[in-house]
Design a protein around this motif. Structure first.
Motif, PDB file in Angstrom:
ATOM      1  N   LEU A  19      72.472  83.671  56.923  1.00  8.62           N
ATOM      2  CA  LEU A  19      72.241  83.043  58.227  1.00  8.62           C
ATOM      3  C   LEU A  19      72.529  83.992  59.373  1.00  8.62           C
ATOM      4  N   TRP A  56      71.914  87.046  59.739  1.00  9.31           N
ATOM      5  CA  TRP A  56      70.818  87.963  60.063  1.00  9.31           C
ATOM      6  C   TRP A  56      69.842  87.349  61.065  1.00  9.31           C
ATOM      7  N   ARG A  57      69.789  86.041  61.131  1.00 14.22           N
ATOM      8  CA  ARG A  57      68.874  85.383  62.067  1.00 14.22           C
ATOM      9  C   ARG A  57      69.266  85.658  63.514  1.00 14.22           C
ATOM     10  N   TYR A  58      70.564  85.870  63.727  1.00 13.97           N
ATOM     11  CA  TYR A  58      71.007  86.144  65.089  1.00 13.97           C
ATOM     12  C   TYR A  58      70.564  87.530  65.548  1.00 13.97           C
ATOM     13  N   ASP A  94      67.664  88.667  64.778  1.00 16.04           N
ATOM     14  CA  ASP A  94      66.251  88.482  65.098  1.00 16.04           C
ATOM     15  C   ASP A  94      66.038  87.864  66.464  1.00 16.04           C
TER      16      ASP A  94
END
Length: 227
Positions: free
Chosen positions: A214, A216-218, A220
């Protein structure tokens, strides 16, 4: 922003086992490679954790660990008290990281997210050996003839990480059997080898990142131009 990251991650990780190993200041009574049963190796005496990681895990040290403010002061203090544990992704894991990810990690605008990612790889108040992670709990009934692990997770600087049994064999995810090893985090990172560092520190080289996907979404959210 880091507060929102911590809040959402806490929600997603709330289902972790209640047997999370949380250390306090007081004492308490994808080729995947399994950890060998031999004792952990040790670097030359008096070698600091910083110099050890810079020589053995340079990309992890440069891109991630060094981004945690005062990390080596924290680890030095831990080495003189309850010890510390570091889960260091292998050099091959770091080298295979997507170029986009490397840029995102290095971007100063992502400093807080990078710090959060790195923090999941550090337990600053307890030395957790591979043997401790694999210890079984014989006080509870076995499941399918297999004893439960004595801990269901560990508490890192970033938050909780699950600890489970590793499996191998099978086909397309079916029929795999437990093989005696353990996995760390939702990515099921396995310990490749362990090295004692300093007086009370241990570095586990792992074959994947242990932090939740999760996070890694930040990265993006702040997109790198051209990617």
């Amino acid at each position: 922003m880091i507060h929102s990251i911590s809040f959402l991650l806490a929600i997603c990780l709330a289902h972790l086992s209640s047997k999370t190993l949380a250390f306090t200041s007081s004492p308490t009574p994808r080729t995947k490679t399994l950890l060998h049963s031999s004792s952990p190796s040790s670097p030359p005496e008096n070698e600091s954790i910083q110099s050890y990681l810079q020589s053995t895990h340079p990309l992890f040290e440069t891109l991630l660990l060094s981004k945690i403010p005062n990390i080596y002061t924290i680890l030095k203090e831990s080495d003189s008290t309850n010890g510390y544990t570091i889960f260091a992704p292998s050099n091959s894991v770091m080298e295979s990281l997507d170029p986009k990810r490397k840029l995102q990690i290095s971007d100063p605008r992502n400093a807080e997210t990078t710090e959060k990612l790195a923090s999941y790889h550090v337990i600053n108040n307890g030395k957790v050996t591979a043997e401790r992670l694999k210890r079984e709990d014989w006080t509870v009934p076995k499941i399918d003839g297999v004893a439960a692990l004595s801990i269901g997770g560990v508490l890192t600087l970033g938050g909780e990480l699950r600890v489970g049994r590793s499996k191998s064999g099978g086909f397309m995810g079916f029929g795999a059997k437990e093989d005696g090893g353990v996995v760390i985090g939702n990515n099921e990172a396995r310990i490749v080898k362990s090295t004692n560092v300093g007086s009370k520190g241990v570095v586990h080289e792992v074959d994947s990142f242990v932090a939740p996907d999760l996070i890694w979404r930040y990265f993006d959210i702040l997109r790198i131009p051209g990617f």
